[in-house]
Design a protein around this motif. Structure first.
Motif, PDB file in Angstrom:
ATOM      1  N   ARG A 110       0.852  -1.190   0.000  1.00 33.07           N
ATOM      2  CA  ARG A 110       0.000   0.000   0.000  1.00 33.07           C
ATOM      3  C   ARG A 110       0.882   1.231   0.000  1.00 33.07           C
ATOM      4  O   ARG A 110       1.881   1.293   0.713  1.00 33.07           O
ATOM      5  CB  ARG A 110      -0.900   0.002   1.232  1.00 33.07           C
ATOM      6  CG  ARG A 110      -1.914   1.155   1.310  1.00 33.07           C
ATOM      7  CD  ARG A 110      -2.780   0.981   2.563  1.00 33.07           C
ATOM      8  NE  ARG A 110      -3.857   1.948   2.637  1.00 33.07           N
ATOM      9  CZ  ARG A 110      -3.764   3.138   3.244  1.00 33.07           C
ATOM     10  NH1 ARG A 110      -2.623   3.486   3.832  1.00 33.07           N
ATOM     11  NH2 ARG A 110      -4.789   3.964   3.282  1.00 33.07           N
ATOM     12  N   ARG A 111       0.512   2.208  -0.817  1.00 37.36           N
ATOM     13  CA  ARG A 111       1.264   3.465  -0.829  1.00 37.36           C
ATOM     14  C   ARG A 111       0.748   4.355   0.295  1.00 37.36           C
ATOM     15  O   ARG A 111      -0.440   4.665   0.377  1.00 37.36           O
ATOM     16  CB  ARG A 111       1.113   4.169  -2.167  1.00 37.36           C
ATOM     17  CG  ARG A 111       1.579   3.332  -3.345  1.00 37.36           C
ATOM     18  CD  ARG A 111       1.419   4.042  -4.678  1.00 37.36           C
ATOM     19  NE  ARG A 111       1.230   3.064  -5.745  1.00 37.36           N
ATOM     20  CZ  ARG A 111       1.129   3.378  -7.033  1.00 37.36           C
ATOM     21  NH1 ARG A 111       1.206   4.646  -7.414  1.00 37.36           N
ATOM     22  NH2 ARG A 111       0.959   2.435  -7.942  1.00 37.36           N
ATOM     23  N   ILE A 112       1.662   4.753   1.165  1.00 36.26           N
ATOM     24  CA  ILE A 112       1.334   5.626   2.281  1.00 36.26           C
ATOM     25  C   ILE A 112       2.192   6.877   2.146  1.00 36.26           C
ATOM     26  O   ILE A 112       3.421   6.816   2.241  1.00 36.26           O
ATOM     27  CB  ILE A 112       1.589   4.932   3.632  1.00 36.26           C
ATOM     28  CG1 ILE A 112       0.740   3.656   3.742  1.00 36.26           C
ATOM     29  CG2 ILE A 112       1.289   5.877   4.791  1.00 36.26           C
ATOM     30  CD1 ILE A 112       1.002   2.842   4.992  1.00 36.26           C
ATOM     31  N   ASP A 113       1.549   8.007   1.856  1.00 35.00           N
ATOM     32  CA  ASP A 113       2.255   9.273   1.619  1.00 35.00           C
ATOM     33  C   ASP A 113       3.334   9.110   0.561  1.00 35.00           C
ATOM     34  O   ASP A 113       4.465   9.610   0.693  1.00 35.00           O
ATOM     35  CB  ASP A 113       2.872   9.792   2.926  1.00 35.00           C
ATOM     36  CG  ASP A 113       1.820  10.185   3.953  1.00 35.00           C
ATOM     37  OD1 ASP A 113       0.716  10.584   3.542  1.00 35.00           O
ATOM     38  OD2 ASP A 113       2.107  10.085   5.164  1.00 35.00           O
ATOM     39  N   GLY A 114       3.004   8.387  -0.514  1.00 33.55           N
ATOM     40  CA  GLY A 114       3.920   8.248  -1.638  1.00 33.55           C
ATOM     41  C   GLY A 114       5.020   7.224  -1.453  1.00 33.55           C
ATOM     42  O   GLY A 114       5.884   7.087  -2.323  1.00 33.55           O
ATOM     43  N   VAL A 115       5.011   6.503  -0.344  1.00 32.32           N
ATOM     44  CA  VAL A 115       6.033   5.484  -0.070  1.00 32.32           C
ATOM     45  C   VAL A 115       5.359   4.124  -0.026  1.00 32.32           C
ATOM     46  O   VAL A 115       4.379   3.930   0.706  1.00 32.32           O
ATOM     47  CB  VAL A 115       6.765   5.755   1.264  1.00 32.32           C
ATOM     48  CG1 VAL A 115       7.824   4.693   1.516  1.00 32.32           C
ATOM     49  CG2 VAL A 115       7.390   7.147   1.249  1.00 32.32           C
ATOM     50  N   ALA A 197      -8.534   2.553   0.115  1.00 33.40           N
ATOM     51  CA  ALA A 197      -9.651   2.170   0.971  1.00 33.40           C
ATOM     52  C   ALA A 197      -9.256   1.082   1.965  1.00 33.40           C
ATOM     53  O   ALA A 197      -9.951   0.870   2.957  1.00 33.40           O
ATOM     54  CB  ALA A 197     -10.823   1.674   0.114  1.00 33.40           C
ATOM     55  N   PHE A 198      -8.142   0.416   1.705  1.00 32.74           N
ATOM     56  CA  PHE A 198      -7.680  -0.617   2.633  1.00 32.74           C
ATOM     57  C   PHE A 198      -7.197   0.073   3.901  1.00 32.74           C
ATOM     58  O   PHE A 198      -6.422   1.029   3.853  1.00 32.74           O
ATOM     59  CB  PHE A 198      -6.539  -1.412   1.999  1.00 32.74           C
ATOM     60  CG  PHE A 198      -6.112  -2.625   2.788  1.00 32.74           C
ATOM     61  CD1 PHE A 198      -6.681  -3.859   2.541  1.00 32.74           C
ATOM     62  CD2 PHE A 198      -5.146  -2.536   3.779  1.00 32.74           C
ATOM     63  CE1 PHE A 198      -6.300  -4.985   3.256  1.00 32.74           C
ATOM     64  CE2 PHE A 198      -4.755  -3.649   4.499  1.00 32.74           C
ATOM     65  CZ  PHE A 198      -5.333  -4.880   4.243  1.00 32.74           C
TER      66      PHE A 198
END
Length: 239
Positions: A110-115, A197-198
């Motif tokens: 999952r991408r979190i703040d582009g990471v 949404a995950f």
């Protein structure tokens, strides 16, 4: 220049490149907190082992050439006779572990703040010297679900992997497990990217980490299991 600024770099490649950065840059949790989770799990799940006669192990049987469960689940131990013309010893016999069916080893990403982050599970396994290690999101054998047991439940997130749409799958290859102890041991290594949404909040034995953090923890013995290490190597091929 950031990798994401290079010509032809995709958003996924940029997120993956940032995930490979050393240290805690862009990570949802610190590396120290990930290591603490492992140690906490080890304290909560002490394992002891003792020998018992095979005849006292329920639901298993022994024949002249195998040790297996009566319902065909999990694995069997097979006896093999090997003959070779180019080894120090020309022939020998030995037991091999043969899994029943093809296993699934998967990261949900999952991408979190582009990471790009991968979802890890602190896994307690028999035979693990340190009781628990960080493993993939899913490490299971769907074949075992073909013989249902009323007490069984699907491993967490297994359906996310098995039912993932093709456009969400970034890596999907069946690989043979190496070593002189296995017979026809194969696992399907999968990387599935989930959308925004995950939920970022996950059960206590799961945690998000970057690939850089995993590679840092891998420098220390007993923190990252073999299946997770293999998936990290697979993800390097994505860019």
């Amino acid at each position: 220049m950031d990798f994401g600024d290079l010509p032809g770099a995709t958003a996924l490649q940029a997120a993956l490149r940032r995930s490979l950065a050393p240290g805690d840059a862009g990570a949802l949790h610190t590396t120290v907190s990930l290591a603490s989770r492992i140690n906490d799990t080890r304290l909560r799940h002490p394992l002891t082992a003792r020998r018992i006669p095979l005849a006292e192990v329920p639901d298993w049987h022994r024949s002249a050439d195998e040790i297996a469960r009566e319902d065909g689940r999990f694995f069997r131990i097979v006896a093999v006779s090997v003959h070779s013309g180019n080894r120090e010893v020309s022939s020998w016999t030995q037991p091999l572990l043969e899994p029943n069916g093809v296993g699934v080893v998967a990261f949900l990403a999952r991408r979190i703040d582009g990471v790009l982050h991968v979802l890890l599970r602190t896994t307690v396994e028999p035979g693990c010297r340190d009781t628990a290690e960080l493993g993939p999101t899913v490490q299971a054998n769907p074949h075992d679900r073909l013989v249902p047991d009323p007490s069984d439940e699907d491993p967490p997130y297994l359906r996310y992997v098995l039912d993932a749409p093709r456009e969400r799958i970034h890596y999907d290859v069946v690989q043979s497990e190496e070593g002189g102890r296995f017979h026809h041991a194969r696992n399907r290594y999968v990387v599935v990217e989930v959308d925004g949404a995950f939920p970022a909040e996950v059960p206590p034995d799961f945690q998000w980490a970057t690939l850089g953090q995993l590679m840092e923890l891998h420098q220390h013995n007993g923190y990252v299991n073999m299946q997770a290490r293999s998936l990290v190597a697979c993800m390097h091929s994505l860019w």
